[in-house]
Design a protein around this motif. Structure first.
Motif, PDB file in Angstrom:
ATOM      1  N   ILE A   1      22.677   4.781 -12.628  1.00 21.03           N
ATOM      2  CA  ILE A   1      23.340   5.984 -12.151  1.00 21.03           C
ATOM      3  C   ILE A   1      22.268   6.937 -11.580  1.00 21.03           C
ATOM      4  N   PHE A   2      22.387   7.411 -10.320  1.00 22.89           N
ATOM      5  CA  PHE A   2      21.372   8.443  -9.813  1.00 22.89           C
ATOM      6  C   PHE A   2      21.784   9.616  -9.569  1.00 22.89           C
ATOM      7  N   HIS A   3      20.844  10.500  -9.522  1.00 22.77           N
ATOM      8  CA  HIS A   3      21.113  12.090  -9.257  1.00 22.77           C
ATOM      9  C   HIS A   3      20.144  12.565  -8.514  1.00 22.77           C
ATOM     10  N   GLU A   4      20.243  12.768  -7.135  1.00 20.19           N
ATOM     11  CA  GLU A   4      19.056  13.684  -6.351  1.00 20.19           C
ATOM     12  C   GLU A   4      17.954  12.514  -6.375  1.00 20.19           C
ATOM     13  N   GLY A   5      18.048  11.485  -6.238  1.00 22.23           N
ATOM     14  CA  GLY A   5      16.957  10.545  -6.331  1.00 22.23           C
ATOM     15  C   GLY A   5      16.414   9.950  -7.601  1.00 22.23           C
ATOM     16  N   GLU A   6      16.880  10.799  -8.653  1.00 18.60           N
ATOM     17  CA  GLU A   6      16.450  10.113  -9.922  1.00 18.60           C
ATOM     18  C   GLU A   6      17.247   9.388 -10.837  1.00 18.60           C
TER      19      GLU A   6
ATOM     20  N   ASP B   1      11.407  13.670 -13.478  1.00 13.34           N
ATOM     21  CA  ASP B   1      10.285  14.397 -13.429  1.00 13.34           C
ATOM     22  C   ASP B   1       9.189  13.753 -12.662  1.00 13.34           C
ATOM     23  N   GLY B   2       9.703  12.942 -11.646  1.00  9.47           N
ATOM     24  CA  GLY B   2       8.547  12.173 -11.001  1.00  9.47           C
ATOM     25  C   GLY B   2       8.028  11.068 -11.505  1.00  9.47           C
ATOM     26  N   ARG B   3       8.474  10.774 -12.701  1.00  7.58           N
ATOM     27  CA  ARG B   3       7.496   9.690 -13.670  1.00  7.58           C
ATOM     28  C   ARG B   3       8.224   8.271 -13.385  1.00  7.58           C
ATOM     29  N   THR B   4       7.598   7.167 -13.639  1.00 10.19           N
ATOM     30  CA  THR B   4       8.213   5.817 -13.709  1.00 10.19           C
ATOM     31  C   THR B   4       8.954   5.441 -14.744  1.00 10.19           C
ATOM     32  N   LEU B   5       9.588   4.411 -14.616  1.00 18.01           N
ATOM     33  CA  LEU B   5      10.641   4.233 -15.783  1.00 18.01           C
ATOM     34  C   LEU B   5       9.773   3.809 -16.961  1.00 18.01           C
TER      35      LEU B   5
ATOM     36  N   ALA C   1       0.784  -1.206  -0.019  1.00 12.96           N
ATOM     37  CA  ALA C   1       0.032   0.119   0.058  1.00 12.96           C
ATOM     38  C   ALA C   1       0.741   1.151   0.036  1.00 12.96           C
ATOM     39  N   GLN C   2       1.965   1.088   0.485  1.00 11.72           N
ATOM     40  CA  GLN C   2       2.902   2.164   0.290  1.00 11.72           C
ATOM     41  C   GLN C   2       3.249   2.744  -1.028  1.00 11.72           C
ATOM     42  N   GLU C   3       3.309   3.889  -1.285  1.00 14.19           N
ATOM     43  CA  GLU C   3       3.727   4.205  -2.382  1.00 14.19           C
ATOM     44  C   GLU C   3       5.052   4.796  -2.598  1.00 14.19           C
ATOM     45  N   ARG C   4       5.888   3.850  -3.344  1.00 19.40           N
ATOM     46  CA  ARG C   4       7.331   4.257  -3.567  1.00 19.40           C
ATOM     47  C   ARG C   4       7.458   5.445  -4.650  1.00 19.40           C
TER      48      ARG C   4
END
Length: 931
Positions: A162-167, A22-26, A13-16
């Protein structure tokens, strides 16, 4: 409700937070990218490229920095790796991908995996890896599953997000061909597996580590499943180190340029690659239809250690068609290939895409940006259920390379014909070489440890002849342009075998005006092991490296092993012993005592060997180019002096005593092609072919109705004709009725062909040093090798076509205008007497209308007996005529050998080149066809 059930529900139920841009899924990013391309024809809908337009120099600098990071990672990995496959041959590559899995840039090395790794990343995206098992900073993923994104299991891939600030801003990927993959038999290209359950270690994009550390369970697993665990684990760490280097390089670039700039750059780099590919096609090739065929034999009827269903002799048919049209789009069509089988030679779409990358990046786009841009400029058509697209079949795919190699020669023949038409003769290469006898085995090594190995000397075969140079001798392989045979001492470290000799193998390059590249042979002594086994791969009889423009195919190769040899006794007595076999006609190794295994067998199974046994690894050369009778005497003498040609073959191959007499004899014993056609038609109606050939045809006909219809149309067979054979892996009992004549096929293609320049096309002026005089010197081979290389490496002059036509027009003995050069010794000309476009030989013989299959309008000779083959090929250097015949097509006036064709009996004479003249002139050149 149990506590664990409540916990699971709460977690679900938790939203990951989505990790895409820009907040979208892959998955949403991938779907949007595919939609935008479908709607616009531009990668991610980029009709314009603002970053490049604003500062093109900075854009190129960014690409160089990114690609430099890939190359640096690879070069570092080469120096730290302990695997001889990596150190000696460079069987490793690294690449950078967008979050949704499109390639941005890659290193040198085994560039086959540009798009295979892309498919693996997209598999993770499409199947929700973002949620389960999750994708986080420091994670490590591995894949080697061909149905997901790979060629075969032995190519193991590593991915690092490879991530940058959570993205997630990108992926780093690396791939290595490992020494042993833990299949049912040892090695890296196993031929004994018949089902996918036999193919060895299986990694379905598995998360194998977190926090930049490989999981212990994974290391333990592979150490238990590979026969070369030490090398496997070192390869794993090498790939991971390279991926981390790429990640560091990207993080530095983002810090300097900003993340938004980096994101925009990645998308523009791919769109730029797409445009570059189409531009290269338009500037170098000719729109049209190109056809060829490749064949791989597997003689498994006598392999009693295989499952009963696999014990049959077969020919694997690769039907190859390429079309070039529209604004430079390349379409590869392998429909018509034969069925999948209970063997290891089945391929997946990912593997076929990898094969395309090999071909494109070594020819058309070797000087351009190599990334998924070219993928978006091409199309690949496959029929599920064929060996070329196994679909859901449970068969093995541990070694799809052999049929992919033999089929892919159609690509090089296609671009070579187009390059000759356009005048870029410095780029023409006839064929790559399908690797020859490859040593592979395992058991207890010289250190007393369980081992598995493949001798990757195969990375240095002879390559096909060029238009202005002989083929490269023992210098590369189709799967790796940087291939090498490696140091003897390095190979001796990984297997209990000592080298007695390594030398040029004479008579391995195909005869031609230019000789195909020679291969080499290594004689190995089994030593220091009580329990070992070994096999031979690729030592069959069928021709796999054809010639072009009249050149002959490269000879086939053979097995020669000696069990229980007397080499130790000879050495102890101080007597001389052979260190090579030299020739299958008079094997020098016959001087050894012991049990001799001397035969043509494409794929032997593992045989037990012990210290004192001898193993011959004999490679294949490349196909020739041009009529052998046009080879200069000085070149023949150089071949003899260099060990490429045995003296007695100088006359048999090149007719040095009286070349005019050879030309006369050609025409005396040739028959009109139409007479040959009539005889063969009756043979097909009577089904007078060996079982493997009939089954091959039946599989192709039942799987692909269009191919069946054209087969019937060529031979004028009944519309419901089919071969009366059982096709074990094809569920269709009879081929669908239908019939398409060659004339109908030609009309249908030309009617649907669409050729135009895109609206944003800009002709870039090129400062070229090519002059009519230089082009003439290039054709006459008066330039140095260095000068030819400079022309190859330089920008292509857009005016070459007109210059080339003018040069050829000066040298022919007729005034009718040449409309399109059509091959060595042939042109399409405008016959002024009736305004007809015809194919004419340099000797002045008009063969047929320009859009007809000229092969059916000339005299021809077919070699299908040992006596006929051995006029020009060594014993054990040619096929059995019941499996494959060699057709020779001559100019009716001069006796010049215009083309050769190596196909099974009953195969249609291939209409290899159908140029779209109207499309070429009006669509790309912007003018009318000459009158």
């Amino acid at each position: 409700m149990a506590t664990i059930d409540r916990t699971i529900q709460e977690l679900e139920a938790q939203e990951r937070p989505a990790i895409g841009w820009d907040g979208r899924t892959l998955k949403a990013m991938l779907e949007e990218s595919e939609r935008l391309f479908e709607e616009t024809g531009h990668y991610h809908g980029l009709r314009r490229m603002p970053l490049k337009e604003r500062d093109p120099l900075h854009f190129e600098k960014l690409f160089s920095r990114v690609r430099g990071g890939m190359v640096t990672a690879r070069e570092t990995a080469l120096n730290i790796s302990a695997s001889p496959i990596v150190r000696e041959l460079g069987e490793i590559s690294f690449a950078l991908y967008t979050p949704e899995g499109d390639n941005v840039a890659l290193s040198t090395g085994i560039i086959v995996h540009v798009h295979t790794m892309s498919e693996a990343i997209k598999f993770m995206v499409r199947n929700g890896w973002e949620d389960n098992p999750g994708i986080r900073p420091g994670d490590i993923f591995a894949n080697n599953q061909p149905t997901i994104g790979d060629v075969h299991n032995a190519d193991v891939q590593t991915f690092v997000p490879i991530f940058h600030e959570g993205e997630l801003i990108a992926w780093a990927g690396g791939v290595i061909h490992v020494m042993d993959i833990g299949a049912t038999t040892p090695g890296g290209v196993c031929v004994a597996p018949t089902t996918r359950f036999d193919d060895g270690i299986d990694l379905h994009c598995m998360k194998i580590g977190e926090h930049d550390t490989i999981a212990r369970w994974h290391l333990k697993r592979v150490s238990m499943q590979s026969r070369a665990p030490g090398l496997y684990i070192l390869d794993e760490r090498t790939r991971l180190a390279g991926c981390h280097m790429i990640r560091d390089a990207v993080e530095r670039l983002v810090l300097e340029e900003g993340v938004d700039t980096f994101k925009q750059f990645m998308r523009e780099a791919i769109e730029d690659g797409r445009r570059d590919f189409k531009s290269r096609v338009r500037s170098l090739l000719v729109p049209g239809r190109y056809r060829s065929a490749g064949f791989t034999e597997a003689r498994y009827a006598d392999k009693l250690n295989l499952p009963k269903r696999a014990q049959r002799d077969m020919i694997i048919h690769g039907a190859y068609e390429a079309t070039v049209d529209r604004d430079g789009r390349w379409v590869t069509d392998l429909r018509g290939s034969s069925a999948w089988g209970w063997h290891s030679f089945n391929a997946t779409p990912s593997a076929q895409q990898g094969m395309q990358w090999i071909l494109f990046t070594q020819t058309l786009i070797c000087n351009d940006k190599i990334n998924d841009g070219a993928y978006y400029a091409t199309e690949l058509k496959l029929t599920p259920g064929t060996w070329a697209h196994l679909g859901d079949a449970p068969c093995s795919s541990s070694f799809p390379w052999m049929p992919m190699f033999s089929t892919s020669v159609g690509y090089l023949r296609a671009i070579s014909r187009a390059l000759q038409s356009r005048g870029y003769i410095e780029e023409i290469i006839g064929t790559y070489t399908v690797p020859g006898n490859v040593a592979q085995g395992g058991g207890l090594d010289q250190y007393g440890q369980i081992s598995g190995f493949m001798n990757f000397e195969v990375g240095a075969q002879g390559q096909g002849a060029k238009f202005v140079l002989d083929g490269l001798d023992y210098g590369a392989a189709v799967f790796n342009p940087e291939g090498d045979m490696g140091d003897v001492e390095m190979w001796e470290l990984v297997k209990p075998m000592l080298y007695l000799g390594r030398r040029i193998k004479p008579n391995t390059g195909g005869w031609g005006r230019h000789r195909g590249g020679s291969s080499f042979e290594s004689l190995l002594l089994v030593h220091g092991t009580p329990d070992f086994e070994i096999e031979n791969i690729g030592a069959g009889g069928m021709f796999t490296s054809p010639g072009i423009f009249g050149g002959y195919p490269a000879p086939s190769t053979y097995v020669h092993n000696v069990l229980g040899s007397d080499i130790y006794e000879l050495a102890a007595a101080g007597e001389a012993y052979p260190v090579a076999d030299v020739s299958g006609e008079e094997p020098a190794m016959n001087a050894y005592g012991g049990e001799h295994q001397l035969e043509q067998d494409p794929y032997t199974m593992m045989i037990a060997v012990r210290s004192g046994d001898l193993y011959l690894s004999s490679g294949r050369g490349g196909g020739g180019l041009g009529d052998p009778l046009d080879r200069p005497d000085e070149a023949i003498e150089a071949d003899i002096a260099g060990g490429h040609l045995q003296p007695r073959w100088a006359d048999r191959a090149y007719g040095r005593r009286d070349r005019d007499a050879v030309r006369r004899r050609r025409l005396e014993r040739a028959i009109p092609a139409r007479e040959w056609w009539a005889g063969q038609r009756e043979r097909i109606l009577a089904q007078d072919l060996i079982e493997p050939v009939k089954v091959m045809y039946a599989e192709s006909m039942r799987l692909e109705p269009r191919w069946a219809a054209e087969f019937r149309g060529f031979w004028d067979l009944p519309e419901d004709f089919d071969f009366d054979v059982v096709t074990p892996t094809v569920m269709v009992p009879r081929a669908e009725p239908g019939k398409i004549t060659p004339e109908e096929s030609v009309r249908a293609y030309l009617a649907q062909s669409e050729v135009f320049l895109p609206g944003d096309h800009v002709e870039v002026p090129v400062a070229s040093r090519m002059t009519p005089e230089t082009l003439a010197d290039l054709l006459d081979e008066k330039l140095s090798r260095r000068a030819v290389k400079d022309i190859q490496s330089g920008l292509k002059d857009p005016g070459r076509f007109d210059m080339w036509v003018a040069l050829l027009q000066e040298r022919v003995g007729y005034d009718d205008p040449i409309v399109l050069p059509y091959g060595e010794g042939m042109n399409i000309v405008r016959r002024r007497s009736d305004d007809e476009l015809v194919i004419r030989t340099d000797a002045g013989a008009d063969l047929c209308r320009w859009n007809e299959n000229w092969k059916l309008h000339v005299p021809m000779f077919v070699r299908d007996t040992d006596e006929a083959f051995q006029e020009i090929y060594p014993r054990l250097g040619h096929p059995d005529g019941a499996w494959q015949e060699l057709r020779e097509y001559y100019c009716p006036r001069s006796g010049r050998l215009l083309e050769t064709e190596a196909v099974p009996p009953g195969y249609p004479a291939i209409h290899e080149y159908l140029p779209d003249l109207e499309g070429f002139y009006r669509g790309w050149l912007g003018r009318e066809v000459p009158r």
